[in-house]
Motif scaffolding. Structure first.
Motif, PDB file in Angstrom:
ATOM      1  N   VAL A   1       0.710  -1.232   0.084  1.00 24.71           N
ATOM      2  CA  VAL A   1      -0.239  -0.029   0.480  1.00 24.71           C
ATOM      3  C   VAL A   1       1.127   1.341   0.134  1.00 24.71           C
ATOM      4  N   PRO A   2       0.885   2.235  -0.968  1.00 21.34           N
ATOM      5  CA  PRO A   2       1.615   3.235  -1.127  1.00 21.34           C
ATOM      6  C   PRO A   2       2.009   4.001  -0.305  1.00 21.34           C
ATOM      7  N   ARG A   3       2.308   5.232   0.036  1.00 18.39           N
ATOM      8  CA  ARG A   3       1.710   6.380   0.781  1.00 18.39           C
ATOM      9  C   ARG A   3       1.110   7.170  -0.482  1.00 18.39           C
ATOM     10  N   LEU A   4       0.614   8.422   0.489  1.00 14.56           N
ATOM     11  CA  LEU A   4      -0.576   8.316   0.023  1.00 14.56           C
ATOM     12  C   LEU A   4      -0.399   9.152  -1.934  1.00 14.56           C
ATOM     13  N   HIS A   5       0.947  10.079  -1.529  1.00 14.33           N
ATOM     14  CA  HIS A   5       0.876  10.880  -2.169  1.00 14.33           C
ATOM     15  C   HIS A   5       1.419  10.294  -3.879  1.00 14.33           C
ATOM     16  N   GLU A   6       1.535   8.734  -3.650  1.00 13.49           N
ATOM     17  CA  GLU A   6       2.290   7.586  -4.551  1.00 13.49           C
ATOM     18  C   GLU A   6       0.796   6.663  -4.709  1.00 13.49           C
ATOM     19  N   PHE A   7       0.049   6.849  -4.513  1.00 11.97           N
ATOM     20  CA  PHE A   7      -1.760   6.467  -5.469  1.00 11.97           C
ATOM     21  C   PHE A   7      -1.660   6.531  -6.476  1.00 11.97           C
ATOM     22  N   GLY A   8      -1.319   7.833  -7.120  1.00 13.12           N
ATOM     23  CA  GLY A   8      -2.254   8.261  -8.122  1.00 13.12           C
ATOM     24  C   GLY A   8      -0.815   7.745  -9.562  1.00 13.12           C
ATOM     25  N   SER A   9       0.813   7.284  -8.989  1.00 12.79           N
ATOM     26  CA  SER A   9       1.762   7.671 -10.201  1.00 12.79           C
ATOM     27  C   SER A   9       2.119   5.643  -9.594  1.00 12.79           C
ATOM     28  N   SER A  10       2.674   5.693 -10.821  1.00 14.77           N
ATOM     29  CA  SER A  10       2.783   3.939 -10.675  1.00 14.77           C
ATOM     30  C   SER A  10       4.317   3.837 -10.356  1.00 14.77           C
ATOM     31  N   THR A  11       5.302   4.837  -9.764  1.00  9.74           N
ATOM     32  CA  THR A  11       6.747   4.636  -9.541  1.00  9.74           C
ATOM     33  C   THR A  11       6.861   3.716  -8.336  1.00  9.74           C
ATOM     34  N   PHE A  12       5.538   3.672  -7.431  1.00  6.85           N
ATOM     35  CA  PHE A  12       5.818   2.573  -6.854  1.00  6.85           C
ATOM     36  C   PHE A  12       5.988   0.940  -6.961  1.00  6.85           C
ATOM     37  N   GLN A  13       4.839   0.630  -7.842  1.00  9.42           N
ATOM     38  CA  GLN A  13       5.095  -0.657  -7.919  1.00  9.42           C
ATOM     39  C   GLN A  13       5.951  -0.711  -9.457  1.00  9.42           C
ATOM     40  N   ASP A  14       5.920   0.153  -9.655  1.00 10.87           N
ATOM     41  CA  ASP A  14       7.611   0.676 -10.309  1.00 10.87           C
ATOM     42  C   ASP A  14       8.802  -0.444  -9.525  1.00 10.87           C
ATOM     43  N   ASN A  15       9.088   0.600  -8.354  1.00 10.50           N
ATOM     44  CA  ASN A  15      10.147   0.051  -7.473  1.00 10.50           C
ATOM     45  C   ASN A  15      10.306  -1.047  -6.980  1.00 10.50           C
ATOM     46  N   LEU A  16       8.576  -1.237  -7.057  1.00 10.56           N
ATOM     47  CA  LEU A  16       8.334  -2.520  -6.514  1.00 10.56           C
ATOM     48  C   LEU A  16       8.493  -4.419  -6.823  1.00 10.56           C
ATOM     49  N   ILE A  17       8.935  -3.947  -9.038  1.00 10.50           N
ATOM     50  CA  ILE A  17       8.770  -4.703  -9.442  1.00 10.50           C
ATOM     51  C   ILE A  17      10.242  -4.658  -9.755  1.00 10.50           C
ATOM     52  N   ARG A  18      10.831  -3.503  -9.675  1.00 14.79           N
ATOM     53  CA  ARG A  18      12.354  -3.825  -9.700  1.00 14.79           C
ATOM     54  C   ARG A  18      13.162  -3.987  -8.822  1.00 14.79           C
ATOM     55  N   ILE A  19      13.015  -4.274  -7.570  1.00 13.33           N
ATOM     56  CA  ILE A  19      13.892  -4.817  -6.537  1.00 13.33           C
ATOM     57  C   ILE A  19      13.345  -6.551  -6.987  1.00 13.33           C
ATOM     58  N   CYS A  20      12.397  -7.267  -7.060  1.00 15.89           N
ATOM     59  CA  CYS A  20      11.602  -8.339  -6.898  1.00 15.89           C
ATOM     60  C   CYS A  20      12.733  -8.807  -8.167  1.00 15.89           C
ATOM     61  N   ILE A  21      12.643  -8.511  -9.401  1.00 17.05           N
ATOM     62  CA  ILE A  21      14.366  -8.711 -10.445  1.00 17.05           C
ATOM     63  C   ILE A  21      14.891  -8.680 -10.395  1.00 17.05           C
ATOM     64  N   ASN A  22      15.761  -7.536  -9.256  1.00 21.63           N
ATOM     65  CA  ASN A  22      16.768  -7.365  -9.004  1.00 21.63           C
ATOM     66  C   ASN A  22      17.802  -8.351  -7.970  1.00 21.63           C
ATOM     67  N   TYR A  23      17.004  -8.946  -7.325  1.00 23.25           N
ATOM     68  CA  TYR A  23      17.348  -9.540  -6.539  1.00 23.25           C
ATOM     69  C   TYR A  23      16.787 -10.917  -5.788  1.00 23.25           C
ATOM     70  N   PRO A  24      17.371 -11.619  -6.864  1.00 22.27           N
ATOM     71  CA  PRO A  24      16.306 -12.936  -7.360  1.00 22.27           C
ATOM     72  C   PRO A  24      16.748 -14.532  -6.131  1.00 22.27           C
ATOM     73  N   ASP A  25      17.831 -13.744  -5.411  1.00 28.38           N
ATOM     74  CA  ASP A  25      18.062 -14.734  -3.965  1.00 28.38           C
ATOM     75  C   ASP A  25      17.218 -14.400  -3.083  1.00 28.38           C
ATOM     76  N   VAL A  26      16.435 -13.541  -2.591  1.00 26.39           N
ATOM     77  CA  VAL A  26      15.326 -13.081  -2.206  1.00 26.39           C
ATOM     78  C   VAL A  26      13.561 -12.987  -2.024  1.00 26.39           C
ATOM     79  N   LYS A  27      14.054 -13.817  -0.997  1.00 27.92           N
ATOM     80  CA  LYS A  27      12.787 -14.489  -1.080  1.00 27.92           C
ATOM     81  C   LYS A  27      10.800 -13.451  -0.855  1.00 27.92           C
ATOM     82  N   PHE A  28      10.198 -12.858  -1.423  1.00 33.25           N
ATOM     83  CA  PHE A  28       9.652 -11.656  -1.315  1.00 33.25           C
ATOM     84  C   PHE A  28       8.598 -11.944  -1.156  1.00 33.25           C
ATOM     85  N   VAL A  29       7.719 -11.107  -0.050  1.00 37.22           N
ATOM     86  CA  VAL A  29       6.315 -11.551   0.272  1.00 37.22           C
ATOM     87  C   VAL A  29       5.062 -10.490   0.126  1.00 37.22           C
TER      88      VAL A  29
END
Length: 254
Positions: free
Chosen positions: A128-156
């Motif tokens: 759940v992003p911060r209020l000012h990030e709700f209308g932007s895709s930045t939060f989701q993009d960063n979330l997806i990026r770190i999941c891709i960049n750290y393949p040896d870390v398990k993310f829930v």
């Protein structure tokens, strides 16, 4: 097998400015009432709240998976903070961007993920992003990026991307190090278009899904009601692993 992917409890049973009872006794009562086998128990940003959760979890070492919430600190402070929690029984850590008032692109997140990779700790991220990030895709993009960049870390991914559950789920569907949690999102939005997105995910991505209550916000009574509304049977959700086996196998918590 029922494995609640997200619960909380607090020392005095208070849950922010709500009337929810977040006491240990009520949590255990709700878990027993719905025959829950295992549960994730999450801390909060205050060290005392995390210590309490770790102490509660220590009573049920084969059933409770404790996840303290990490405070924003420098690399050395993060290292000490995590080592302290690991010594007390932490099996994973939680990042809460809103409570930490942080972007997932900040340097301390990178430091944190490197430490978690070193100690083989699962990382739970509130989506759940911060209020000012709700209308932007930045939060989701960063979330997806770190999941891709750290393949040896398990993310829930707690709450699965919330308003953007379909986008996030489709973006990480090929990543073996990610599981999508539907706690709160399912019982909150089941009768909206998001409910239809979730129904689609049950049909196409059930092997990557898990469900929790986000206790004390919701209980399994709410989860069952939401599933019935979407014409998804409790039995099928359990059989496909969404209610527990997917998360248990993902975390190797057996």
């Amino acid at each position: 097998m029922i494995f609640d992917s997200l619960t909380h409890c607090t020392t005095r049973g208070k849950w922010f400015d709500t009337h929810h009872d977040a006491s240990e006794n009520r949590l255990l009562k709700c878990l027993a009432q719905h025959n829950v086998d295992k549960w994730i128990i999450s801390g909060l940003i205050e060290p005392e709240a995390n210590t309490f959760v770790l102490d509660v979890s220590a009573k049920y070492p084969k059933r409770s998976f404790p996840v303290p919430m990490i405070r924003k600190e420098g690399e050395e402070g993060l290292q000490l903070q995590i080592l302290n929690y690991v010594r007390k029984g932490a099996k994973g850590i939680k990042i809460h961007p809103r409570f930490s008032d942080t972007s997932l692109s900040e340097k301390w997140i990178t430091n944190l993920l490197r430490i978690c990779q070193k100690y083989n700790l699962a990382v739970f991220i509130c989506t759940v992003p911060r209020l000012h990030e709700f209308g932007s895709s930045t939060f989701q993009d960063n979330l997806i990026r770190i999941c891709i960049n750290y393949p040896d870390v398990k993310f829930v991914l707690l709450h699965g991307g919330y308003l953007h559950v379909l986008k996030v789920s489709e973006s990480v569907r090929s990543l073996d190090n990610v599981i999508i949690d539907l706690s709160a999102t399912l019982p909150r939005f089941y009768d909206s278009s998001i409910g239809m997105d979730i129904k689609y995910l049950f049909r196409k991505l059930d092997e990557k899904l898990c469900i929790g209550t986000d206790f004390p916000e919701y209980t399994y009574k709410d989860v069952k009601s939401a599933l019935r509304y979407l014409n998804i049977s409790w039995e099928s959700a359990e059989k496909t692993g969404v209610l527990g086996d997917n998360l248990m196998n993902f975390l190797n918590f057996k």
